[in-house]
Design a protein around this motif. Structure first.
Motif, PDB file in Angstrom:
ATOM      1  N   VAL A  45      69.663  79.866  12.779  1.00 42.23           N
ATOM      2  CA  VAL A  45      70.379  79.342  11.600  1.00 42.23           C
ATOM      3  C   VAL A  45      70.262  80.378  10.477  1.00 42.23           C
ATOM      4  O   VAL A  45      71.250  80.702   9.806  1.00 42.23           O
ATOM      5  CB  VAL A  45      69.810  77.970  11.143  1.00 42.23           C
ATOM      6  CG1 VAL A  45      70.458  77.525   9.833  1.00 42.23           C
ATOM      7  CG2 VAL A  45      70.016  76.899  12.223  1.00 42.23           C
ATOM      8  N   ALA A  46      69.061  80.923  10.300  1.00 41.67           N
ATOM      9  CA  ALA A  46      68.839  81.949   9.273  1.00 41.67           C
ATOM     10  C   ALA A  46      69.718  83.170   9.526  1.00 41.67           C
ATOM     11  O   ALA A  46      70.264  83.762   8.586  1.00 41.67           O
ATOM     12  CB  ALA A  46      67.366  82.346   9.237  1.00 41.67           C
ATOM     13  N   GLU A  47      69.863  83.545  10.800  1.00 42.34           N
ATOM     14  CA  GLU A  47      70.715  84.686  11.164  1.00 42.34           C
ATOM     15  C   GLU A  47      72.159  84.465  10.707  1.00 42.34           C
ATOM     16  O   GLU A  47      72.811  85.381  10.213  1.00 42.34           O
ATOM     17  CB  GLU A  47      70.711  84.882  12.684  1.00 42.34           C
ATOM     18  CG  GLU A  47      69.690  85.867  13.189  1.00 42.34           C
ATOM     19  CD  GLU A  47      69.861  87.260  12.611  1.00 42.34           C
ATOM     20  OE1 GLU A  47      70.989  87.793  12.631  1.00 42.34           O
ATOM     21  OE2 GLU A  47      68.865  87.807  12.122  1.00 42.34           O
ATOM     22  N   ASN A  80      79.679  78.827  14.132  1.00 47.75           N
ATOM     23  CA  ASN A  80      78.401  79.263  14.709  1.00 47.75           C
ATOM     24  C   ASN A  80      77.204  78.546  14.106  1.00 47.75           C
ATOM     25  O   ASN A  80      76.243  78.237  14.814  1.00 47.75           O
ATOM     26  CB  ASN A  80      78.228  80.771  14.569  1.00 47.75           C
ATOM     27  CG  ASN A  80      79.064  81.509  15.591  1.00 47.75           C
ATOM     28  OD1 ASN A  80      79.515  80.931  16.579  1.00 47.75           O
ATOM     29  ND2 ASN A  80      79.294  82.783  15.351  1.00 47.75           N
ATOM     30  N   ILE A  81      77.258  78.280  12.805  1.00 45.08           N
ATOM     31  CA  ILE A  81      76.126  77.585  12.186  1.00 45.08           C
ATOM     32  C   ILE A  81      76.066  76.159  12.738  1.00 45.08           C
ATOM     33  O   ILE A  81      74.986  75.617  12.971  1.00 45.08           O
ATOM     34  CB  ILE A  81      76.158  77.670  10.641  1.00 45.08           C
ATOM     35  CG1 ILE A  81      74.724  77.707  10.106  1.00 45.08           C
ATOM     36  CG2 ILE A  81      76.935  76.562   9.987  1.00 45.08           C
ATOM     37  CD1 ILE A  81      74.553  78.324   8.759  1.00 45.08           C
ATOM     38  N   LYS A  83      76.853  75.328  15.756  1.00 49.64           N
ATOM     39  CA  LYS A  83      76.257  75.463  17.096  1.00 49.64           C
ATOM     40  C   LYS A  83      74.745  75.594  17.003  1.00 49.64           C
ATOM     41  O   LYS A  83      74.009  75.001  17.801  1.00 49.64           O
ATOM     42  CB  LYS A  83      76.823  76.689  17.817  1.00 49.64           C
ATOM     43  CG  LYS A  83      78.250  76.519  18.276  1.00 49.64           C
ATOM     44  CD  LYS A  83      78.714  77.793  18.978  1.00 49.64           C
ATOM     45  CE  LYS A  83      80.179  77.692  19.347  1.00 49.64           C
ATOM     46  NZ  LYS A  83      80.671  78.951  19.935  1.00 49.64           N
ATOM     47  N   GLU A  84      74.280  76.392  16.053  1.00 50.24           N
ATOM     48  CA  GLU A  84      72.825  76.593  15.924  1.00 50.24           C
ATOM     49  C   GLU A  84      72.141  75.317  15.435  1.00 50.24           C
ATOM     50  O   GLU A  84      71.031  74.999  15.887  1.00 50.24           O
ATOM     51  CB  GLU A  84      72.512  77.773  14.998  1.00 50.24           C
ATOM     52  CG  GLU A  84      73.062  79.116  15.456  1.00 50.24           C
ATOM     53  CD  GLU A  84      72.780  79.474  16.908  1.00 50.24           C
ATOM     54  OE1 GLU A  84      71.857  78.911  17.521  1.00 50.24           O
ATOM     55  OE2 GLU A  84      73.498  80.328  17.444  1.00 50.24           O
ATOM     56  N   LEU A  85      72.800  74.593  14.534  1.00 52.13           N
ATOM     57  CA  LEU A  85      72.229  73.313  14.086  1.00 52.13           C
ATOM     58  C   LEU A  85      72.192  72.323  15.252  1.00 52.13           C
ATOM     59  O   LEU A  85      71.242  71.537  15.376  1.00 52.13           O
ATOM     60  CB  LEU A  85      73.025  72.750  12.903  1.00 52.13           C
ATOM     61  CG  LEU A  85      72.865  73.516  11.587  1.00 52.13           C
ATOM     62  CD1 LEU A  85      73.883  73.036  10.547  1.00 52.13           C
ATOM     63  CD2 LEU A  85      71.450  73.384  11.026  1.00 52.13           C
ATOM     64  N   ALA A  86      73.197  72.378  16.118  1.00 54.32           N
ATOM     65  CA  ALA A  86      73.220  71.511  17.307  1.00 54.32           C
ATOM     66  C   ALA A  86      72.049  71.851  18.231  1.00 54.32           C
ATOM     67  O   ALA A  86      71.403  70.953  18.789  1.00 54.32           O
ATOM     68  CB  ALA A  86      74.550  71.662  18.048  1.00 54.32           C
ATOM     69  N   ASP A  87      71.774  73.145  18.380  1.00 53.40           N
ATOM     70  CA  ASP A  87      70.620  73.565  19.186  1.00 53.40           C
ATOM     71  C   ASP A  87      69.327  72.996  18.596  1.00 53.40           C
ATOM     72  O   ASP A  87      68.473  72.487  19.327  1.00 53.40           O
ATOM     73  CB  ASP A  87      70.509  75.097  19.222  1.00 53.40           C
ATOM     74  CG  ASP A  87      71.517  75.743  20.168  1.00 53.40           C
ATOM     75  OD1 ASP A  87      72.027  75.060  21.075  1.00 53.40           O
ATOM     76  OD2 ASP A  87      71.776  76.947  19.999  1.00 53.40           O
ATOM     77  N   CYS A  88      69.186  73.092  17.285  1.00 51.70           N
ATOM     78  CA  CYS A  88      67.988  72.549  16.608  1.00 51.70           C
ATOM     79  C   CYS A  88      67.881  71.043  16.857  1.00 51.70           C
ATOM     80  O   CYS A  88      66.809  70.542  17.203  1.00 51.70           O
ATOM     81  CB  CYS A  88      68.056  72.774  15.095  1.00 51.70           C
ATOM     82  SG  CYS A  88      67.935  74.485  14.589  1.00 51.70           S
ATOM     83  N   LEU A  89      69.010  70.363  16.693  1.00 51.25           N
ATOM     84  CA  LEU A  89      69.017  68.908  16.872  1.00 51.25           C
ATOM     85  C   LEU A  89      68.639  68.525  18.303  1.00 51.25           C
ATOM     86  O   LEU A  89      67.884  67.568  18.518  1.00 51.25           O
ATOM     87  CB  LEU A  89      70.406  68.355  16.502  1.00 51.25           C
ATOM     88  CG  LEU A  89      70.580  66.843  16.570  1.00 51.25           C
ATOM     89  CD1 LEU A  89      69.610  66.122  15.647  1.00 51.25           C
ATOM     90  CD2 LEU A  89      72.024  66.457  16.217  1.00 51.25           C
ATOM     91  N   ALA A  90      69.126  69.291  19.273  1.00 46.04           N
ATOM     92  CA  ALA A  90      68.815  69.008  20.683  1.00 46.04           C
ATOM     93  C   ALA A  90      67.298  69.052  20.908  1.00 46.04           C
ATOM     94  O   ALA A  90      66.732  68.183  21.582  1.00 46.04           O
ATOM     95  CB  ALA A  90      69.522  70.000  21.590  1.00 46.04           C
ATOM     96  N   TYR A  91      66.648  70.066  20.327  1.00 42.44           N
ATOM     97  CA  TYR A  91      65.185  70.159  20.487  1.00 42.44           C
ATOM     98  C   TYR A  91      64.477  69.048  19.725  1.00 42.44           C
ATOM     99  O   TYR A  91      63.503  68.475  20.216  1.00 42.44           O
ATOM    100  CB  TYR A  91      64.671  71.535  20.046  1.00 42.44           C
ATOM    101  CG  TYR A  91      64.929  72.584  21.103  1.00 42.44           C
ATOM    102  CD1 TYR A  91      64.189  72.581  22.295  1.00 42.44           C
ATOM    103  CD2 TYR A  91      65.912  73.534  20.944  1.00 42.44           C
ATOM    104  CE1 TYR A  91      64.443  73.513  23.282  1.00 42.44           C
ATOM    105  CE2 TYR A  91      66.173  74.477  21.933  1.00 42.44           C
ATOM    106  CZ  TYR A  91      65.433  74.464  23.094  1.00 42.44           C
ATOM    107  OH  TYR A  91      65.693  75.377  24.086  1.00 42.44           O
TER     108      TYR A  91
END
Ligand SMILES: [Mg+2]
Length: 125
Positions: A45-47, A80-81, A83-91
């Motif tokens: 997300v920072a990236e 893209n952000i 997608k990355e937030l979705a990755d965070c939410l999945a974890y």
């Protein structure tokens, strides 16, 4: 949220990505591994933010007005952000599911707690 949490549980089971519940040692290793993966997603997300700020700077250098440059950059990193937030939410949902916590209930309860917190930070507006 209940729907998305149940979806995540089913999806992660199908993919074989559930945090191990076999034994303390396996759970410990699996929890630590998933924690590590979750933090890498936070870094991603920072990236994206970095990309957005660099794009903004480039557009400003090219003569664009600052707010306009930022709006354009935001629109370019939006997908893209997400997608990355979705990755965070999945974890996050994986952790909620491992501990048998209702994510929605936990979220509202915590927000209520934050609202009523005494030691609030003073934010400049
Ligand atoms: Mg990612």
């Amino acid at each position: 949220m209940k729907e998305i949490q149940a979806f995540a549980e089913q999806f992660q089971k199908e993919m074989g990505w559930v945090i191990s519940e076999e034994s303390f040692e396996k759970s410990r290793a699996s929890l630590l591994n998933n924690y590590m993966l979750m933090t890498t997603e936070v870094g991603e997300v920072a990236e994206e933010l970095r990309k957005g700020f660099n794009l903004t700077a480039t557009y400003i250098q090219e003569g664009m007005e600052e707010e306009k440059a930022f709006e354009l950059s935001k629109s370019q990193i939006k997908e893209n952000i997400g997608k990355e937030l979705a990755d965070c939410l999945a974890y996050m949902l994986k952790f909620y599911n491992f501990f048998g916590i209702d994510a929605e209930e936990s979220f509202y309860k915590k927000m209520e707690e934050v609202k009523n917190r005494k030691n609030k930070d003073i934010v400049k507006k």
